[in-house]
Motif scaffolding. Structure first.
Motif, PDB file in Angstrom:
ATOM      1  N   THR B 252       0.869  -1.151   0.016  1.00  0.00           N
ATOM      2  CA  THR B 252       0.038  -0.120  -0.048  1.00  0.00           C
ATOM      3  C   THR B 252       0.712   1.342  -0.110  1.00  0.00           C
ATOM      4  O   THR B 252       0.468   2.279  -0.404  1.00  0.00           O
ATOM      5  CB  THR B 252      -0.923   0.111   1.197  1.00  0.00           C
ATOM      6  OG1 THR B 252      -0.220  -0.247   2.365  1.00  0.00           O
ATOM      7  CG2 THR B 252      -2.091  -0.978   1.138  1.00  0.00           C
ATOM      8  N   VAL B 256       0.869   3.954  -3.325  1.00  0.00           N
ATOM      9  CA  VAL B 256       0.265   5.598  -3.311  1.00  0.00           C
ATOM     10  C   VAL B 256       1.405   6.346  -3.845  1.00  0.00           C
ATOM     11  O   VAL B 256       1.073   7.392  -4.290  1.00  0.00           O
ATOM     12  CB  VAL B 256       0.228   5.848  -1.628  1.00  0.00           C
ATOM     13  CG1 VAL B 256       1.657   5.958  -0.968  1.00  0.00           C
ATOM     14  CG2 VAL B 256      -0.554   7.155  -1.412  1.00  0.00           C
ATOM     15  N   THR B 311      -4.816   2.807  -3.402  1.00  0.00           N
ATOM     16  CA  THR B 311      -4.002   2.343  -2.180  1.00  0.00           C
ATOM     17  C   THR B 311      -5.301   1.503  -1.412  1.00  0.00           C
ATOM     18  O   THR B 311      -5.200   0.354  -1.013  1.00  0.00           O
ATOM     19  CB  THR B 311      -3.461   3.387  -1.441  1.00  0.00           C
ATOM     20  OG1 THR B 311      -2.515   4.118  -1.841  1.00  0.00           O
ATOM     21  CG2 THR B 311      -2.959   2.868  -0.063  1.00  0.00           C
TER      22      THR B 311
END
Lengths: 724, 325
Positions: B252, B256, B311
């Motif tokens: 994640t 991003v 994300t």
């Protein structure tokens, strides 16, 4: 995971192998270029305008001056600077006319001269570089003047129009360019100046602006405005190779303007081609892709990466000068005499924003020339015990040569003459300005902040400009004691303090208010370097007991203050357009005042006698009479002290042994064609200076290994313990 | 999930509008249209007429936010803000103040930025994860201690030092790769080696420390103890269990930043002479080219929002317990 590591290693090895094939490993250029006559240089800022109607800054001129050919040029070797024909077949013939339009004698009083006619013959046989704007099909029609939207959508660069053409340069092309200078839509920076001199120039501008506006309001698809349909009163094409330009009054400096790219030929076809709707949006414009007749053409324009100049195959030909200064032969500057120009066939300019990589690549031999930044000054330059400047041993061993020249620029410390304290023509303010002029030790400033690269100014005229005198005659007696004339001595600070007392500020206290005198300095200086300069400035004023308040602002606000006249003291600079005293003295001419007339006189200085003498001097040829007038003007300025004069920067540059015909010429921008390169010597030196050093890689590997072995041992122990 | 994504996209509109207004205000607090014109026209012999012409041609002659000379909607639409901002929402970036097509320039300059950012990201991940796993494996030993010390030292050093030091050592002293520059195609490789290595080394300190923390957190969980109790080797525990579960925050974190890779690195591109979007933005700020600044800030905001949405989506992919509603 192990597979992933292997792949990563293979890719990394492939990277290294591909990077390290042949030649020096750190060579940023293709190996095949090593033996070619290519100049390698760099630029730090993208040129904004390549259209000669707009380009005016040095970074723009370094390119377009090689591409466009104005009517005149400065002789490469002769000093003082001398104009000679370039696109013109000979120097323009100038005739003076009275108000009735009759020719009068050359020696006529300037007041009698109502007009000056410049008859200009251009060289026959000059041709433009190959360009799609000039391409024609078999029927003789222009190949790309009626592009379809599909053709435009498919084009991203000029080479997407593969067919090129050329044609001969004619007098009409110079006329066309003069019209372009007047066309307000093109925003030429010299439109205002030319409007003052060329007959009918301003009127033409207003007329075509109106008609262009009407054309656009009527819904014209294209922004093309055919300037051929409109005539300018003061310019006439006599025949294919002859042009007449009529000026108001007498203006000898006009010849200098004719040596600038503003007065280069521009075919109307360029405007017709580039004005087609959609091309500008595709970044295809004259500002990006020049069309010239000079020795070079812009082969690649990627100013985010590099710009490449290549020899123009249609160049009409020119020879290296056969004469120069007496010392030029000894210095090898006449070795190429008579050889056809350009000597270098290609020039590659890479974008280099930071000075550190630029300097390193110069030392590695990957750039042929370099300036000297403050960071690298000590590495490059050393002073002998007699104070003479020379190269360090490291530079000398590499065969590097140092070139120095006092520039035709000035950095001056100015007083706002509209200010109630430091300005005005009262005795008190004049003495205060003189005292400050003495206190501001520019010799120290040059030494600290410019590594000694400058000459403290005795007035507004740099050395080498007509009217600037050397020796005792040239010393500003209000600030310096002449001594023997070779090295004037700045007056002691006691002299400045005495002036302060006379001005009514003993020990920096204002007698009227009995408070300390507080003055304000407007500046754009920021950062650690700026802070050091400002501290130095405070120190200079503290010598007089004056408190200096620094008013820092960004450049926009600084300019606002100058325009509105709200600044009190400031420092600014000027870079000459041409080597004539008029181009410096006009910075202090009353009717050029910034506040009242939006001119270049930032101090808003006005002195009736000076202004009258300026008008008298500006149109004169260089003569004893003119010199006498300039002497008087300088005396007035030194007495009134609207500036504290500041200093003239010295340009230092370095070049490698393989780079030939280097002679600083601060007025000419088109000097690339004279330069030469010895590619064999360059390649030999590059290989000598850049052998790849690989043993540290092995050392790193060994250190890693040494670190890893105990780790592996520990890993095994742990694995065994876990298995138990 | 589709409803969630649509909702997030709708939320993005006021955010982008706010970013746009903020950029506009900040820019024009510092630069007036007159300043922009003077900057573009040059420093010498700029007449008030030329300034006026320049503004007129580019639409900067209008009031900034509210046109009191007009009535109704025109008082809002005939302003610099409206004229310059609305097209952005159609991703029509228009022309820069010197006439260049911004969309085309972005499409050209994002590739050099990606050419550095992608290898730095991938190689950096590989190195940092490997090193962090190694430290986790040797936790509470001298290797762990000195590695953490090394990481803290590396984190404390300025990125600029890595660049200048790397250029000095690798290019100037060892003559292994060009010190700066760029080229197209395979020729670009020799220019990318050094910035990539420097980018990776510069990120080792913080990256490894972060991943080590994640791994150590996982290592102390009950499922790891269970795995060990089953008799699995420490290597298997680390690679099969700890790494897989720690990948959730790693993944994640990576997702991003993925869209922002386009935006390039300001300092790296400047020092290595790489014509990416980082240097494009810096040049625009220096030349007061509002059209480019506005476009790049807008693009950066869009990409950031996109990164956040991605994300959220990636959470659902790597952790089936997460549901987007």
């Amino acid at each position: 995971m192990a597979g992933l590591y292997k792949k990563a290693l293979i890719i990394l090895t492939a990277f290294l192998v591909s990077a390290c094939t042949g030649g020096s490993w750190n060579n940023p250029y293709p190996d095949g270029d090593a033996s070619q006559s290519i100049l390698y240089s760099a630029f730090s800022e993208r040129p904004k305008h390549l259209d000669p109607v707009r380009a005016y800054s040095s970074n723009e001129y370094s390119f377009i001056a090689q591409i466009y050919e104005p009517l005149l040029q400065y002789h490469f070797l002769d000093r003082p600077y001398r104009l000679e024909p370039l696109a013109a077949a000979r120097m323009p013939q100038v005739y003076y006319l009275n108000a009735a339009g009759e020719r009068i004698a050359e020696q006529a009083e300037p007041g009698e001269i109502a007009y000056s006619d410049y008859w200009i013959d251009i060289k026959p046989g000059m041709r433009y570089q190959p360009h799609p704007a000039l391409a024609r099909d078999e029927q003789g029609e222009f190949s790309y003047h009626s592009l379809t939207s599909q053709q435009i959508d498919a084009a991203n660069v000029l080479t997407d129009f593969p067919v090129t053409g050329t044609r001969e340069v004619t007098a009409a092309d110079f006329y066309h360019q003069i019209k372009r200078l007047a066309f307000p839509r093109l925003n030429s920076p010299i439109a205002g100046v030319m409007g003052d001199y060329i007959v009918g120039f301003s009127e033409f501008g207003k007329r075509v602006a109106e008609q262009y506006k009407t054309q656009q309001q009527e819904g014209a698809e294209s922004s093309y405005f055919d300037l051929r349909q409109h005539e300018m009163e003061g310019v006439e094409v006599i025949d294919r190779y002859r042009l007449r330009i009529r000026l108001k009054g007498k203006y000898p400096q006009f010849l200098y303007w004719l040596a600038m790219p503003f007065f280069s030929p521009m075919p109307w076809e360029a405007d017709a081609f580039y004005s087609q709707p959609g091309l500008e949006k595709r970044n295809i414009s004259l500002n990006w892709y020049p069309l010239g007749s000079g020795p070079y053409m812009l082969e690649e324009n990627n100013p985010n990466l590099r710009m490449i100049l290549a020899e123009n195959p249609n160049f009409h030909g020119e020879s290296y000068p056969t004469t120069g200064e007496p010392d030029d032969e000894r210095r090898g500057l006449l070795q190429s005499s008579g050889e056809p120009l350009p000597l270098i066939k290609r020039a590659i300019y890479s974008l280099e924003k930071e000075s550190i990589p630029y300097w390193s690549k110069f030392l590695q031999g990957y750039y042929d020339t370099s300036g000297i930044s403050s960071d690298s000054f000590d590495q490059a330059i050393q002073f002998s015990s007699q104070g003479e400047i020379g190269l360090t041993d490291e530079m000398a061993q590499k065969g590097i040569t140092l070139h120095t020249a006092v520039t035709t620029s000035i950095f001056y410390f100015g007083f706002n003459m509209l200010d109630s304290t430091v300005g005005g023509s009262t005795e008190s303010s004049r003495l205060l300005r003189q005292a400050i002029s003495i206190a501001l030790d520019f010799e120290e400033y040059i030494s600290i902040f410019s590594n000694g690269r400058g000459v403290a100014a005795q007035g507004p005229l740099p050395p080498g400009i007509f009217g600037s005198r050397s020796g005792a005659e040239g010393v500003n007696g209000y600030v310096y004691d002449p001594g023997d004339g070779s090295q004037p001595q700045r007056k002691p600070i006691e002299a400045a303090k005495a002036l302060m007392r006379q001005a009514g500020y003993p020990d920096g206290r204002d007698l009227k208010t009995n408070k300390p005198l507080i003055l304000y300095y407007d500046t754009t200086a920021t950062g650690p370097d700026g802070k050091a300069r400002l501290n130095w400035m405070r120190k200079q004023f503290a010598k007089l007991g004056v408190q200096l308040v620094i008013r820092s602002s960004d450049y926009n606000r600084f300019q606002d203050k100058m325009r509105e006249g709200t600044g009190q003291m400031y420092m600014w600079g000027w870079n000459a357009d041409y080597p004539d005293p008029e181009n410096f003295l006009f910075l202090l001419y009353g009717p050029n005042g910034k506040v009242e007339h939006a001119g270049e006189n930032s101090s808003n200085y006005r002195n009736e006698e000076f202004d009258r003498l300026f008008v008298q001097m500006k149109n004169m040829e260089n003569s004893d009479e003119r010199l006498a007038i300039i002497d008087r003007m300088l005396e007035i300025l030194r007495h009134d002290a609207p500036w504290a004069w500041g200093y003239f920067p010295k340009a230092y540059s370095l070049s490698h042994a393989w780079y030939g015909n280097v002679k600083p010429n601060l007025m000419a921008n088109n000097t690339l064609k004279y330069k030469s390169i010895d590619p064999q010597l360059r390649e030999t030196q590059r290989e000598l200076w850049n052998p790849p050093v690989v043993w540290p890689l092995g050392l790193v590997a060994a250190v890693l290994l040494v670190t890893v072995v105990p780790a592996i041992r520990m890993y095994r122990q742990r694995e065994r313990s876990a298995a138990r | 999930m589709m409803a969630y994504i649509i909702r997030r996209i709708l939320y993005a509109i006021p955010i982008l509008l706010g970013v746009n207004i903020l950029t506009f205000m900040l820019f024009f607090v510092v630069n007036s249209p007159d300043d922009m014109a003077r900057m573009n026209l040059g420093m010498k012999r700029v007449t008030p007429e030329a300034v006026e012409n320049w503004k007129q041609e580019r639409g900067y002659h209008l009031p900034l936010l509210y046109n009191s000379g007009r009535e109704g909607a025109a008082s809002i639409t005939e302003t610099i803000f409206f004229q310059k901002s609305v097209k952005l929402f159609k991703f029509d970036f228009g022309s820069s103040d010197n006439g260049r097509d911004i969309g085309y320039d972005i499409s050209q300059r994002m590739w050099p930025s990606l050419a550095i950012a992608i290898p730095v990201l991938l190689v950096g991940l590989l190195v940092n994860i490997t090193y962090a796993l190694l430290i986790a494996f040797f936790r509470a030993t001298y290797i762990d201690f000195w590695s953490v010390v090394l990481c803290v030292v590396m984190m404390s050093i300025s990125g600029l030092f890595y660049i200048i030091g790397g250029q000095y050592l690798v290019s100037k002293l060892l003559h292994l790769v060009p010190i700066s520059g760029y080229d197209t195609g395979l020729e670009a490789i020799k220019f990318l080696v050094l910035p990539t290595i420097i980018g990776v080394i510069g990120g080792i300190g913080s990256g490894t420390r972060w991943y080590r923390t994640l791994f150590l957190e996982e290592i102390n969980k009950e499922y790891v103890r269970t795995a060990r109790a089953k008799g699995l080797s420490e290597t298997l525990v680390l690679f099969r269990h700890v790494l897989r579960n720690a990948l959730i925050p790693i993944l994640t974190g990576v997702v991003v930043v993925l869209p922002l890779l386009f935006m390039g690195s300001l300092i790296t591109e400047s020092f290595f002479g790489i014509p990416g979007l980082g240097s494009y933005t810096i040049d625009a700020i220096n030349s007061q080219d509002f059209a480019i600044v506005r476009s790049m800030v807008f693009l950066g905001s869009v990409l950031y929002i996109l990164g956040l949405i991605l994300t959220d989506i990636s959470y659902t992919v790597v952790d089936p317990r997460v549901r987007l509603t």
